[in-house]
Design an enzyme around this catalytic site. Structure first.
Site, PDB file in Angstrom:
ATOM      1  N   HIS A  37       0.807  -1.223   0.104  1.00 34.52           N
ATOM      2  CA  HIS A  37       0.085   0.239  -0.117  1.00 34.52           C
ATOM      3  C   HIS A  37       1.003   1.286  -0.096  1.00 34.52           C
ATOM      4  CE1 HIS A  37      -4.122  -1.327   1.532  1.00 34.52           C
ATOM      5  NE2 HIS A  37      -3.721  -2.301   0.534  1.00 34.52           N
ATOM      6  N   GLU A 106      -6.198  -0.957  -6.128  1.00 30.69           N
ATOM      7  CA  GLU A 106      -7.379  -0.308  -5.334  1.00 30.69           C
ATOM      8  C   GLU A 106      -6.890   1.339  -5.775  1.00 30.69           C
ATOM      9  OE1 GLU A 106      -5.292  -1.623  -2.695  1.00 30.69           O
ATOM     10  OE2 GLU A 106      -6.237  -3.472  -2.494  1.00 30.69           O
TER      11      GLU A 106
END
Length: 323
Positions: A37, A106
């Site tokens: 991330h 994402e």
């Protein structure tokens, strides 16, 4: 059946992640998995270090335990040529213990480089296909070029390659991505106990390992565990469609204001009763997954690892599909 430990890169700093990985190896876990991330899901989590650097340190400080990204997106924030090089290097310094988990990404992490994030799911899948083709091409050795619809490669070569390429596990949320996992990957990665995903993967010819994250929160009592998960991990109950679309932690904060402790208890194994952990894990086994990742959202990672070693390891490894 293999059992993995999820390193929560959004909840802990890099030194602590390395320490937990060493503990996980000592406790008998087969592998550690870590997301890749740029942002945490919620600001309260407070961390998001560079996964590839942390994994390099873990490889140097462990001897046996496997390493897996869960997962990285090789299409926007990274070019697949960079991931091909990074994965090859990590495979070398870990003596072949690395599995490359990939997915279509994402918005939370991919929009940060200013190139946007595809709104169309078919485009995301098409980009992932091209990325996997580029990675495979570079792992053949030699100078390679590629001219795709979305991604290109110009006369590139990865010089340091392992004798055996890392396995690639492809994240799937539906039958189309499960087919990509079968056609271009070596395994399947999922976050839900959906037998249809495994069926689609197998139906398209997939026969590799099948990874799934099992939600749990350890604490000595159920309420403490559930409250900790509600504070830091309530985003997990929103479902993949929400998780893939929101751009920032502030958006996840707003989108999860209505999540209740009861919602956490319905999805997570909370507290210190081994039977509840087995109950939550069983549907993943029934769905056909054979790599269970323990995703602990509780407040005490050391307590959970000790609990796993004493109470869960034997029980989880004994699980078989229900009749």
């Amino acid at each position: 059946m293999q059992i993995g430990y999820k390193l929560a890169s959004e909840a802990f700093g890099p030194d602590e992640l390395v320490r937990q990985a060493v503990l996980a190896e000592q406790a008998g876990f087969d592998f550690v998995e870590m997301s890749d991330h740029y942002h945490p899901w919620l600001d309260v989590q407070g961390h998001s270090s560079f996964t590839w650097t942390v994994f390099g340190a873990i490889a140097a400080k462990t001897e046996r335990i496997g390493l897996a990204t869960g997962v990285t997106c090789p299409t926007v924030r990274y070019h697949p040529a960079i991931i091909a090089q990074a994965a090859a290097t990590l495979a070398l310094i870990s003596d072949g213990r690395f599995t490359l988990g990939v997915g279509s990404g994402e918005r939370l992490n991919e929009h940060v480089v200013g190139q946007g994030f595809p709104n169309s799911v078919p485009e995301r899948h098409a980009r992932l296909r091209e990325a996997l083709e580029i990675i495979r091409l570079l792992w053949r050795g030699g100078y390679q070029s590629y001219d795709g619809t979305y991604l290109r490669l110009d006369d590139a070569r990865v010089f340091d390659l392992p004798q055996e390429s890392p396995l690639i596990a492809v994240a799937a949320g539906g039958p189309l991505s499960a087919r990509i996992a079968a056609e271009l990957g070596d395994g399947l990665f999922a976050t839900e106990a959906e037998g249809a995903l495994v069926d689609a993967y197998r139906g398209a010819g997939g026969d590799g390992p099948r990874y799934a994250e099992v939600p749990m929160a350890w604490a000595p009592d159920e309420d403490t565990a559930a409250q900790a998960a509600l504070k830091t991990s309530r985003w997990a109950v929103t479902g993949w469609k929400v998780m893939s679309e929101l751009p920032n932690p502030a958006n996840f904060e707003a989108a999860t204001t209505t999540v209740r402790k009861e919602d956490i208890l319905a999805q997570f194994a909370c507290g210190a009763d081994p039977a509840r952990y087995v109950e939550v894990a069983q549907p993943f086994v029934d769905a056909g997954f054979d790599r269970l990742v323990m995703q602990n959202a509780g407040p005490d990672p050391d307590g959970f690892i000790d609990f796993y070693q004493r109470e869960l390891d034997r029980r989880l490894r004994a699980l078989t599909p229900s009749a």
